[in-house]
Design an enzyme around this catalytic site. Structure first.
Site, PDB file in Angstrom:
ATOM      1  N   ASP A  67       0.811  -1.215   0.000  1.00 53.84           N
ATOM      2  CA  ASP A  67       0.000   0.000   0.000  1.00 53.84           C
ATOM      3  C   ASP A  67       0.847   1.269   0.000  1.00 53.84           C
ATOM      4  OD1 ASP A  67       1.012  -0.334   2.577  1.00 53.84           O
ATOM      5  OD2 ASP A  67      -0.927  -0.796   3.464  1.00 53.84           O
ATOM      6  N   ASN A 136      -7.069  -3.357  14.696  1.00 56.79           N
ATOM      7  CA  ASN A 136      -8.463  -3.581  14.294  1.00 56.79           C
ATOM      8  C   ASN A 136      -8.595  -4.709  13.268  1.00 56.79           C
ATOM      9  OD1 ASN A 136      -7.458  -2.443  11.965  1.00 56.79           O
ATOM     10  ND2 ASN A 136      -8.899  -0.739  11.877  1.00 56.79           N
ATOM     11  N   HIS A 138      -6.889  -4.933  10.408  1.00 51.42           N
ATOM     12  CA  HIS A 138      -6.663  -4.631   8.993  1.00 51.42           C
ATOM     13  C   HIS A 138      -5.410  -5.338   8.475  1.00 51.42           C
ATOM     14  CE1 HIS A 138      -4.262  -0.621   9.728  1.00 51.42           C
ATOM     15  NE2 HIS A 138      -3.459  -1.659   9.725  1.00 51.42           N
ATOM     16  N   GLU A 143      -9.527  -1.924   5.828  1.00 50.06           N
ATOM     17  CA  GLU A 143     -10.119  -1.707   7.149  1.00 50.06           C
ATOM     18  C   GLU A 143     -11.337  -2.610   7.350  1.00 50.06           C
ATOM     19  OE1 GLU A 143      -8.347  -0.153   9.076  1.00 50.06           O
ATOM     20  OE2 GLU A 143      -7.580   1.738   8.313  1.00 50.06           O
TER      21      GLU A 143
HETATM   22  P1  PGA Z   1       2.516  -1.831  12.670  1.00 48.96           P
HETATM   23  O1  PGA Z   1       1.299  -1.811  11.680  1.00 48.96           O
HETATM   24  O2  PGA Z   1       3.481  -2.806  12.107  1.00 48.96           O
HETATM   25  O3  PGA Z   1       3.054  -0.421  12.638  1.00 48.96           O
HETATM   26  O4  PGA Z   1       1.969  -2.234  13.994  1.00 48.96           O
HETATM   27  C1  PGA Z   1       0.801  -3.015  11.213  1.00 48.96           C
HETATM   28  C2  PGA Z   1      -0.319  -2.713  10.281  1.00 48.96           C
HETATM   29  O5  PGA Z   1      -0.968  -1.683  10.459  1.00 48.96           O
HETATM   30  O6  PGA Z   1      -0.535  -3.516   9.365  1.00 48.96           O
END
Ligand code: PGA
Length: 248
Positions: A67, A136, A138, A143
């Site tokens: 992304d 959450n 994702h 999301e």
């Molecule tokens: P993080 O994010 O590695 O910064 O915890 C993971 C994600 O949002 O996929």
């Protein structure tokens, strides 16, 4: 899903890097899906160190990132382009022409989404996709509520995601509101998935993931239906899972 529990973040990073390096050695033209965020930073550090020491070659590897934010220039320190360049690409022998990150600057963002999917398909699909997980649930920037059938698309970031990512920006309102992300179907089409999970902030996510309930309200739950997914999680992330009777 296969679960490998390790002691801590360092161990997770070392193991995941080893896993990826082994794949690159056995398939030098690997199509490697990459992730950004706090979780994979240590993996990239280990890959860089291995490259320095053992000269593992990335000459024929092609990468596809999950992304990118919409609206940030490539040179913006918070763009995922910069993240990848600084954390990995500049340290290994990969030509930037073989690295792919969706562009959040294309004025025709729908065309960018279609083109990104096409590039993945033309390359023969992703062999190994590295993934993190949001608290959450994702995956990529998909999301909760995102249909499982999505291909690369534009998303509005959840407030919890903006809050989690605000640590990299001066203020939360500087976090872009939208991103372009591989869809859930795109991710599921990967031949193999390596999910990394570390720390207390991911404990609840691990419980939901390993409950086995598959729901679009928790995007990562679809990984229960992927035929070749390995999770490397540290003990802290696994803390609440330890006593679950049902773990797939
Ligand atoms: P993080 O994010 O590695 O910064 O915890 C993971 C994600 O949002 O996929």
């Amino acid at each position: 899903m296969k679960i490998i529990t390790v002691e801590n973040y360092q161990e997770m990073s070392r193991k995941a890097a080893e896993y990826i390096v082994d794949k690159v050695i056995s398939k030098p033209d690997l199509n490697l899906g990459l992730a950004t965020g706090g979780t994979p930073k240590g993996v990239y550090k280990n890959i860089k160190e291995d490259h320095k020491k053992n000269h593992t070659s990335y000459e024929h590897v092609t990468t596809f990132n999950l992304d990118e934010y919409i609206g940030l220039k490539q040179e913006d320190p918070n763009s995922y382009y910069q993240y990848m360049y600084e954390n990995l690409f500049k340290h290994i022998n990969i030509s930037l022409t073989q690295t792919n990150i969706p562009s959040g600057l294309n004025e025709n963002i729908q065309a960018e989404c279609t083109e990104y999917e096409r590039k993945i398909v033309d390359a023969g699909g992703i062999d190994l996709q590295l993934l993190g997980i949001g608290s959450n649930g994702h995956i990529g920037f998909n999301e909760p509520g995102t249909p499982f059938t999505t291909k690369t698309h534009v998303v509005d970031l959840a407030l919890s995601t903006k809050k989690a990512n605000a640590r990299y920006f001066d203020k939360i309102n500087e976090v872009p509101s939208q991103a372009i992300t591989m869809g859930i179907q795109t991710i599921m089409n990967s031949k193999e998935i390596l999910l990394l999970v570390s720390g207390k902030a991911k404990q609840d996510a691990m419980v939901k993931l390993l409950s086995g309930v598959v729901t679009e309200n928790f995007p990562a739950s679809i990984l229960n239906q992927h035929h070749n997914t390995t999770i490397i999680a540290d003990e802290e992330a696994m803390e609440l899972v330890k006593n679950m009777s049902y773990v797939r």
